[in-house]
Design a protein around this motif. Structure first.
Motif, short mmCIF file in Angstrom:
data_model
loop_
_atom_site.label_atom_id
_atom_site.label_comp_id
_atom_site.label_asym_id
_atom_site.label_seq_id
_atom_site.Cartn_x
_atom_site.Cartn_y
_atom_site.Cartn_z
N ASN A 180 56.38 49.04 44.49
CA ASN A 180 56.02 49.42 43.13
C ASN A 180 56.45 48.35 42.15
OD1 ASN A 180 54.93 51.92 43.85
ND2 ASN A 180 56.95 52.83 43.91
N VAL A 181 55.68 48.14 41.11
CA VAL A 181 55.97 47.15 40.09
C VAL A 181 56.46 47.86 38.83
CG1 VAL A 181 54.95 45.39 38.59
CG2 VAL A 181 54.21 45.58 40.95
N ILE A 182 57.49 47.29 38.22
CA ILE A 182 58.01 47.83 36.98
C ILE A 182 57.87 46.76 35.92
CG2 ILE A 182 60.04 48.71 35.77
CD1 ILE A 182 61.02 49.69 38.51
N ASN A 183 57.09 47.03 34.87
CA ASN A 183 56.95 46.09 33.77
C ASN A 183 58.03 46.40 32.74
OD1 ASN A 183 54.73 44.80 34.81
ND2 ASN A 183 53.29 46.21 33.88
N ASP A 184 58.89 45.43 32.48
CA ASP A 184 59.92 45.64 31.49
C ASP A 184 59.61 44.87 30.23
OD1 ASP A 184 60.38 43.11 32.47
OD2 ASP A 184 62.51 43.35 32.73
N LEU A 214 57.98 35.91 27.60
CA LEU A 214 57.43 35.93 28.96
C LEU A 214 58.19 34.97 29.87
CD1 LEU A 214 55.25 36.90 30.96
CD2 LEU A 214 53.81 35.03 30.13
N GLU A 215 58.60 33.84 29.35
CA GLU A 215 59.32 32.86 30.16
C GLU A 215 60.69 33.36 30.63
OE1 GLU A 215 59.14 29.40 27.62
OE2 GLU A 215 57.25 28.75 28.54
N ARG A 216 61.16 34.45 30.07
CA ARG A 216 62.41 35.07 30.54
C ARG A 216 62.15 36.12 31.62
NH1 ARG A 216 63.35 35.32 24.80
NH2 ARG A 216 62.92 37.53 24.88
N HIS A 217 60.88 36.36 31.94
CA HIS A 217 60.52 37.42 32.89
C HIS A 217 59.46 36.95 33.88
CE1 HIS A 217 62.80 40.33 30.56
NE2 HIS A 217 62.30 39.73 29.50
N LEU A 218 59.70 35.84 34.50
CA LEU A 218 58.73 35.28 35.45
C LEU A 218 59.11 35.57 36.90
CD1 LEU A 218 58.08 31.86 33.69
CD2 LEU A 218 56.67 33.92 33.61
N TRP A 219 59.66 36.74 37.14
CA TRP A 219 60.14 37.10 38.48
C TRP A 219 59.06 36.97 39.54
CZ3 TRP A 219 65.14 37.28 38.36
CH2 TRP A 219 65.78 37.70 37.20
N TYR A 220 57.85 37.36 39.22
CA TYR A 220 56.79 37.36 40.22
C TYR A 220 56.21 35.97 40.48
CZ TYR A 220 57.20 42.34 39.81
OH TYR A 220 57.70 43.62 39.81
N LEU A 221 56.65 34.98 39.73
CA LEU A 221 56.18 33.61 39.93
C LEU A 221 57.22 32.75 40.64
CD1 LEU A 221 54.33 33.01 36.54
CD2 LEU A 221 53.37 33.67 38.75
N THR A 222 58.29 33.36 41.12
CA THR A 222 59.29 32.62 41.89
C THR A 222 58.84 32.56 43.35
OG1 THR A 222 60.60 34.59 42.38
CG2 THR A 222 61.17 33.35 40.39
N LYS A 225 65.64 30.60 39.20
CA LYS A 225 65.08 29.53 38.40
C LYS A 225 63.61 29.85 38.19
CE LYS A 225 67.93 25.66 39.91
NZ LYS A 225 67.92 24.35 40.56
N PHE A 226 63.24 30.10 36.96
CA PHE A 226 61.85 30.39 36.67
C PHE A 226 61.08 29.07 36.59
CE2 PHE A 226 63.38 34.43 34.50
CZ PHE A 226 63.07 35.21 35.59
N PRO A 227 59.83 29.10 37.00
CA PRO A 227 59.04 27.86 36.97
C PRO A 227 58.66 27.49 35.54
CG PRO A 227 57.69 29.70 37.67
CD PRO A 227 59.09 30.22 37.56
N ALA A 228 58.45 26.21 35.31
CA ALA A 228 57.94 25.73 34.03
C ALA A 228 56.42 25.84 34.09
CB ALA A 228 58.36 24.29 33.80
N LEU A 229 55.84 26.55 33.15
CA LEU A 229 54.40 26.77 33.15
C LEU A 229 53.70 25.82 32.19
CD1 LEU A 229 54.25 30.68 33.10
CD2 LEU A 229 54.16 29.14 35.06
N LEU A 230 52.51 25.44 32.58
CA LEU A 230 51.62 24.63 31.75
C LEU A 230 50.28 25.36 31.68
CD1 LEU A 230 52.35 21.15 33.38
CD2 LEU A 230 53.23 22.00 31.20
#
Length: 190
Positions: A186-190, A87-95, A130-135
């Motif tokens: 439209n959203v595409i889940n990969d 998941l941490e490689r696909h955080l596009w929507y959290l940028t 740059k994807f965010p670091a999640l906690l």
């Protein structure tokens, strides 16, 4: 998706497979792994991944999935750790560029000028974000940054509604126009 469906099919057919000669389809060790993975698919994956098809809910969905996976560590650390890593490689929507879409979501609502290009990119400003670091305590509000203005500008969203109380957003013409623009994505889940 095929692997998920095949895993669920094997889990559902477990009783019938048991009557076949041992090792025909699965070994005894594989049966437990299939059952464990099927539990993960039904309790975590499908509830967080499949029901969302609009961009406005994508950030909320991804963050919710992360929180569920963190809790799932207490059930199966292997599956949870592997899934969090993916998941941490696909955080596009959290940028910052995509996060403003969440303002139009009904799932959760938590002063600079708009910019012409995102600023929080690797190296020269091209390529992977740059994807965010999640906690476990991360909220969508904590993920906002200056790049949020870029998305607002690109989608022609008038930020005037941000000065209103959240309860009044739905009656704002600027918010309603923004909803129309964002819901067309439209959203595409990969």
């Amino acid at each position: 998706m095929a692997r998920l469906l095949y895993t669920l099919k094997l889990a559902l057919m477990e009783e019938y497979i048991a009557f076949l000669p041992q090792g025909t389809i699965t070994t005894q060790q594989q049966v437990l792994k299939i059952r464990t993975f099927a539990d993960f698919i039904t309790h975590i994956y499908t509830t967080c991944w499949l029901p969302y098809d609009t961009a406005i809910d994508a950030a909320w969905n991804d963050l919710t999935l992360y929180h569920h996976l963190y809790v799932y560590k207490s059930i199966d650390t292997g599956i949870a750790a592997s899934t969090i890593k993916a998941l941490e490689r696909h955080l596009w929507y959290l940028t910052g560029e995509m996060l403003p879409l969440a303002l139009f979501s009904t799932k959760h609502k938590p002063a600079d000028l708009p910019m012409r290009a995102p600023q929080l990119l690797f190296g020269t400003g091209f390529g992977k974000r740059k994807f965010p670091a999640l906690l476990p305590t991360t909220s969508l509000a904590k993920l906002t940054n200056s790049d949020c203005w870029f998305c607002m500008d690109q989608l022609h969203i008038d930020p005037v509604f941000l000065s209103l109380d959240v309860e009044d957003w739905a009656t704002s013409a600027a918010f309603q126009a923004g909803v129309a623009n964002v819901c067309a994505i439209n959203v595409i889940n990969d």
